[in-house]
Write an enzyme that holds these catalytic residues in place. Structure first.
Site, PDB file in Angstrom:
ATOM      1  N   TYR A 148      -3.151   0.376  -3.089  1.00 26.69           N
ATOM      2  CA  TYR A 148      -4.352   1.022  -2.219  1.00 26.69           C
ATOM      3  C   TYR A 148      -3.931   1.820  -0.998  1.00 26.69           C
ATOM      4  O   TYR A 148      -2.815   1.823  -0.818  1.00 26.69           O
ATOM      5  CB  TYR A 148      -5.244  -0.155  -1.912  1.00 26.69           C
ATOM      6  CG  TYR A 148      -4.686  -0.698  -0.970  1.00 26.69           C
ATOM      7  CD1 TYR A 148      -4.524  -0.607   0.669  1.00 26.69           C
ATOM      8  CD2 TYR A 148      -3.701  -1.966  -1.094  1.00 26.69           C
ATOM      9  CE1 TYR A 148      -3.758  -1.547   1.306  1.00 26.69           C
ATOM     10  CE2 TYR A 148      -3.277  -2.920  -0.397  1.00 26.69           C
ATOM     11  CZ  TYR A 148      -3.065  -2.647   0.981  1.00 26.69           C
ATOM     12  OH  TYR A 148      -2.144  -3.560   1.836  1.00 26.69           O
ATOM     13  N   ALA A 167       6.726  -1.873  -3.647  1.00 30.43           N
ATOM     14  CA  ALA A 167       6.872  -0.870  -4.501  1.00 30.43           C
ATOM     15  C   ALA A 167       8.073  -0.086  -4.085  1.00 30.43           C
ATOM     16  O   ALA A 167       8.566   0.717  -4.744  1.00 30.43           O
ATOM     17  CB  ALA A 167       5.501   0.000  -4.069  1.00 30.43           C
ATOM     18  N   SER A 191       0.839  -1.264   0.013  1.00 27.01           N
ATOM     19  CA  SER A 191       0.024  -0.096   0.151  1.00 27.01           C
ATOM     20  C   SER A 191       0.999   1.294   0.230  1.00 27.01           C
ATOM     21  O   SER A 191       2.082   1.218  -0.129  1.00 27.01           O
ATOM     22  CB  SER A 191      -1.047   0.218   1.189  1.00 27.01           C
ATOM     23  OG  SER A 191      -0.176   0.437   2.383  1.00 27.01           O
TER      24      SER A 191
END
Length: 134
Positions: free
Chosen positions: A58, A75, A25
Site C-alpha cells: 500500500y 519488500a 508499504s
C-alpha cells in the site's frame, strides 16, 4: 459483474531508498500520487523491471517534490535503490464503466519527475526509448 481494471500506473520510477526495518508499504512523492490518482493506504502492485519481482503493498505519502520512491519493510529484500519499478493500481468497475474508463498513466524521468501523463496504458513517449507494444 465487476471487472478489475487498470486504474493508474507510474511507469519506470527509480527506487530512491529501501528500509528493511520499517513497518511496510511504499513511500511515494505526493506529486506522483496526485498524478496517478493514488490515495494514502491504496493498494498497489509493484513490478521490479530489473529483477522481475512482483509484490502487493500500500502507498504512504512522501514529501512533495522529493521524487521519493521508498520501499519499506520486507519488500526491501526484493527491491533495491536504483531499481526501476512500475507501480500499478487496479479498480473494480461494472461492465459499462469498464468499457469507457481511462486510466492515469504516468511516465517519469530518472529523477521521478512527471515526463508524460496520459490514459493509454500502451503509449510510449518518444523520450522513453522503449518499444511500443502496438
Amino acid at each position: 459483474m465487476l471487472r478489475t481494471m487498470l486504474k493508474s500506473k507510474i511507469h519506470r520510477a527509480t527506487v530512491t531508498q529501501a528500509d528493511l526495518h520499517y513497518v511496510g508499504s511504499v513511500t511515494v512523492d505526493a506529486d506522483l500520487m496526485d498524478a496517478a490518482d493514488l490515495l494514502e493506504g491504496e493498494q498497489v502492485t509493484i513490478v521490479d523491471v530489473d529483477n522481475g519481482a512482483r509484490l502487493v503493498t500500500y502507498v504512504i505519502t512522501g514529501e512533495r517534490g522529493s521524487g521519493v520512491i521508498g520501499i519499506n519493510g520486507a519488500a526491501a529484500h526484493l527491491i533495491h535503490p536504483g531499481d526501476l519499478v512500475i507501480l500499478i493500481a487496479y479498480g473494480m468497475l461494472d461492465d459499462a464503466a469498464a468499457r469507457t474508463y481511462e486510466p492515469r498513466v504516468v511516465f517519469v524521468d530518472a529523477d521521478n519527475r512527471v515526463l508524460d501523463l496520459g490514459a493509454d496504458p500502451a503509449f510510449v513517449p518518444d523520450t522513453a526509448e522503449l518499444l511500443s507494444p502496438r
